[in-house]
Design an enzyme around this catalytic site. Sequence first.
Site, PDB file in Angstrom:
ATOM      1  N   ASP A 105      46.979  36.395  31.455  1.00 38.04           N
ATOM      2  CA  ASP A 105      46.874  37.846  31.524  1.00 38.04           C
ATOM      3  C   ASP A 105      48.295  38.420  31.523  1.00 38.04           C
ATOM      4  OD1 ASP A 105      45.837  40.436  31.986  1.00 38.04           O
ATOM      5  OD2 ASP A 105      44.229  39.589  33.206  1.00 38.04           O
ATOM      6  N   ASP A 207      46.810  43.487  29.236  1.00 38.16           N
ATOM      7  CA  ASP A 207      46.263  44.511  30.111  1.00 38.16           C
ATOM      8  C   ASP A 207      46.595  45.919  29.593  1.00 38.16           C
ATOM      9  OD1 ASP A 207      45.008  45.183  32.734  1.00 38.16           O
ATOM     10  OD2 ASP A 207      46.998  46.005  33.159  1.00 38.16           O
ATOM     11  N   GLU A 270      43.167  44.717  25.957  1.00 40.66           N
ATOM     12  CA  GLU A 270      42.262  45.562  26.738  1.00 40.66           C
ATOM     13  C   GLU A 270      42.427  46.996  26.239  1.00 40.66           C
ATOM     14  OE1 GLU A 270      41.033  46.793  31.298  1.00 40.66           O
ATOM     15  OE2 GLU A 270      43.124  46.372  30.843  1.00 40.66           O
ATOM     16  N   HIS A 332      36.129  41.309  35.979  1.00 46.48           N
ATOM     17  CA  HIS A 332      36.570  41.546  37.348  1.00 46.48           C
ATOM     18  C   HIS A 332      36.606  43.037  37.693  1.00 46.48           C
ATOM     19  CE1 HIS A 332      40.070  42.111  34.832  1.00 46.48           C
ATOM     20  NE2 HIS A 332      40.716  42.675  35.819  1.00 46.48           N
ATOM     21  N   ASP A 333      36.455  43.903  36.692  1.00 45.11           N
ATOM     22  CA  ASP A 333      36.483  45.346  36.919  1.00 45.11           C
ATOM     23  C   ASP A 333      35.105  45.991  36.871  1.00 45.11           C
ATOM     24  OD1 ASP A 333      39.252  45.540  37.211  1.00 45.11           O
ATOM     25  OD2 ASP A 333      39.594  45.852  35.072  1.00 45.11           O
TER      26      ASP A 333
END
Length: 535
Positions: A105, A207, A270, A332-333
Amino acid sequence: MSVGDEQSATAWWKRGVIYQIYPRSFQDSRGDGVGDLFGIEARLDHIASLGVDAIWLSPIFPSPMADFGYDVADYCAIDPIFGDLNAFDRLLSAVHARGLKLILDFVPNHSSDQHPWFVASRSSRSDPKRDWYIWRDAAPDGGPPNNWISDFGGSAWQWDEATGQYYLHAFLKEQPDLNWRNPELRAAMMDVLRFWLDRGVDGFRIDVLWHIVKAEGLPDNPLNPDWTPAQTERDRLIQLYSTDQPEAHAIAADMRGLADSYGDRVLIGEIFLPNDRHARWYGTAERPEVHLPFNFQLIENAWDAARLASVIAEYEASLPISGWPNWVMGSHDAPRIAARIGEAQARVAAMLLLTLRGTPTLYQGDEIGIGKVDIPPERIRDPQHLRQPALDIGRDRSRTPMPWNSSANAGFTTGEPWLPINADWPVRNVARQATDPGSMLTLYRGLLALRRSTPALSIGSYAAGAAKRDVLAYERAYDGDRLLIALNLSAQPRELMLPSHTEVVDVLASTLDPRPLEGRLLGNEGLVLRLKETG
């Protein structure tokens, strides 16, 4: 070229499946209640047995953990809570030894305020790294330079008393935004990518990629006329000038050029944007950008057959000729899929995710159907929830520890877990489901094996069927092999409609127990059917 040879020749990130690990919650090896790299290594056999192709690790870099790793204090090291570079190298070797890939990430929009770059930047207006971040004078009234709102609520500007200016932070004030218009900063971040590529990683999930460049002059964002108090404070404004700027595409293309110079690597961006703007992040044939701009539409839209049929069709139609689709069902969000639609429909969702055209990303714990996890108020850790508690948008409920077996603390830790484990862990855990032929885990393993062995599912064409009375149907085909996927998104029986002039040769997969078809779908049933033409 044979079918098998052509499938093997297709890039791994096209034919494969990505599995996201949230390292804090995967496996603790040291008894401190937080997962780590040795813990991940110890559980690699589970990942390999699933039948996925790549692991994406959420951030593992040194961090004060204001936003649990998305505030990076050193881009080229490992946080001691997870291990060190030697532990990382060992994990990478173990991943590769199992024929898997490892994706890191990369957090390029902002660093931690504890990063040495920002410490230098805020030390003086004349420091060489001052322009590595985005600093501005106060407005004439002494307030922030513009009206931008942080994604976590409140102004996106923080006053620095020592140097008498504001700095920009799209997220927490502990996460100052980097200035990608500065060529030295840009070169330093490209060096970060080289550091990890030289170490052997197979790619990056990038990200908030669409955030990394801001409009020249930093004008006010326009007000959102449709905003209601049920939405986040961020949504009061339309992020016209603070995100998705044209100059960001050249940066993405440079990242792609670097990744491609290392061979078979992947960049995943993302990006939350409408289809037309989202598709631009693939770049062009001459200047490609990210391989996979993440597609979150299965998370963002209602669980309704007609709506999903429209979403899939519009997304497919938006892709450039060279663009490869991808799908995400959990992260995870985002709220857990089983918490959103229930366990019975989560089985149908698994079939949807793994049979659509494109690269699927599977989030840890979804393969055993973890649902809603209640977090007591005193144990909430997520800053997004703590800053806007009335909206109930906390992410902790998707970040709870993985339940491995029925031993103490579900086999995750010998200490106190950093977040509560799902309450049903004594019966919902990997070990128990691994031996249950009707479990969610068995379903995932079967679907992943079918996808791997069936080119029509991994690299074949896609053709939409009609969405009728809660049934989402579509075809996948490759080299004469024709499959129908029929998904009943309701709990009631529905008619099974076959394409004209076809009949079913075989039932390749079902979300329920095998049975005679009898021209209908049972409630909560999904089927993968092999067809043949009848004339």
